[in-house]
Design a protein around this motif. Sequence first.
Motif, mmCIF file in Angstrom:
data_model
loop_
_atom_site.group_PDB
_atom_site.id
_atom_site.type_symbol
_atom_site.label_atom_id
_atom_site.label_comp_id
_atom_site.label_asym_id
_atom_site.label_seq_id
_atom_site.Cartn_x
_atom_site.Cartn_y
_atom_site.Cartn_z
ATOM 1 N N TYR A 182 43.097 45.382 46.499
ATOM 2 C CA TYR A 182 41.166 45.514 45.496
ATOM 3 C C TYR A 182 40.472 44.286 44.972
ATOM 4 O O TYR A 182 39.441 43.722 45.099
ATOM 5 C CB TYR A 182 41.238 46.010 43.845
ATOM 6 N N SER A 264 29.783 42.538 38.340
ATOM 7 C CA SER A 264 28.877 43.395 37.750
ATOM 8 C C SER A 264 29.833 44.864 38.403
ATOM 9 O O SER A 264 30.580 45.541 37.483
ATOM 10 C CB SER A 264 27.812 43.939 36.781
ATOM 11 N N TYR A 266 31.683 45.628 40.729
ATOM 12 C CA TYR A 266 33.201 45.104 40.716
ATOM 13 C C TYR A 266 34.058 45.228 39.247
ATOM 14 O O TYR A 266 34.644 46.111 39.447
ATOM 15 C CB TYR A 266 33.136 44.056 41.859
ATOM 16 N N GLY A 267 33.352 44.484 39.561
ATOM 17 C CA GLY A 267 33.787 44.064 37.074
ATOM 18 C C GLY A 267 33.877 45.581 36.661
ATOM 19 O O GLY A 267 35.128 46.074 35.931
ATOM 20 N N GLN A 268 33.334 47.155 36.555
ATOM 21 C CA GLN A 268 32.779 48.193 36.198
ATOM 22 C C GLN A 268 33.982 49.126 36.326
ATOM 23 O O GLN A 268 35.102 49.963 36.381
ATOM 24 C CB GLN A 268 31.640 48.508 36.018
ATOM 25 N N ALA A 270 37.111 48.406 38.140
ATOM 26 C CA ALA A 270 38.007 47.729 37.908
ATOM 27 C C ALA A 270 38.352 49.067 36.450
ATOM 28 O O ALA A 270 39.736 48.360 36.518
ATOM 29 C CB ALA A 270 37.943 46.051 38.184
ATOM 30 N N ILE A 271 38.190 48.872 35.708
ATOM 31 C CA ILE A 271 38.058 49.478 34.367
ATOM 32 C C ILE A 271 38.450 50.806 35.142
ATOM 33 O O ILE A 271 39.766 51.625 33.778
ATOM 34 C CB ILE A 271 36.985 49.844 33.464
ATOM 35 N N LEU A 272 38.123 51.178 35.668
ATOM 36 C CA LEU A 272 38.091 52.651 36.596
ATOM 37 C C LEU A 272 39.702 52.448 36.926
ATOM 38 O O LEU A 272 40.635 53.566 37.922
ATOM 39 C CB LEU A 272 37.674 54.081 36.399
#
Length: 280
Positions: A182, A264, A266-268, A270-272
Amino acid sequence: GVDRPYWFGDQRWLRGLLGFLVGINLGLVYVNVLFNEWYGRFYNALQELDYPTFKTEILVFGGLATIYISVQILRIYMNQMLTIKWRTWLVGKFLHRYLSEQVYYRLQLGEAKADNPDQRLSDDVSQLTAITLTLSLGLLSAIVTFVTFAGLLWVQSGPLSFSLGETEITIPGYMLWAALLYALLGTWITHKIGRPLIGLNFQQERVEADFRYALIRVRDHSEGIALYRGEPQEGHTLTDLFSRVVTNYKAIMRRTILLTMTTSVYGQAAILFPFIVAAP
């Protein structure tokens, strides 16, 4: 490189200062590991309604936070001090070369004229020292952090077994490999989208310097321009130079928006992502 004598010369205290700064960054990584362990103890105390442990961990957090803030302040101070000392040495070296043997004059006579040498000595040297130290120490911290937490993730994730046809496949520490894939995918996408910003930002500095130099030229020759009524010509030149500033800046805006949108998302995601990977 041109700065090799600075780091490998007779000034041994510089290498000691750099080593101390590296040690500070490694210390911050260790404090982050302690914070990670603290989270586990703290949330276990909340889950088990263990009030004595809860009070103890609050005090531990205060101590860790105090240490972290103090080390961060020291790191910033040492980084800035090393940056300005390195910049002072480089500027002195380049100024000596620039002013010796009429280099400042001969640079304007060659076919490949050096554009805005004043900006090179001022802004570029400043960015070289600051960005080089920031990226180098940041890379070191990232590597140490990765190695430290990779071991923890390897132990906690365990193996993943699945069947592919009649073949039974087992992947040990599968969450670590998933995290690596990832991260590599996100790094590659970010690099492909953000790489054009390197050339665009360099060009922005060039056109900004050209526009600034033209303004200084008007100020320095103000008497001649006023005497010969050269305002229309100078105005046309300044307008043309500033239009280049605007055109390049709009290109930076478009590329930055695309990059921000990508990071953004990609970062969001990464939460899931950890929950999806842990689901099997």
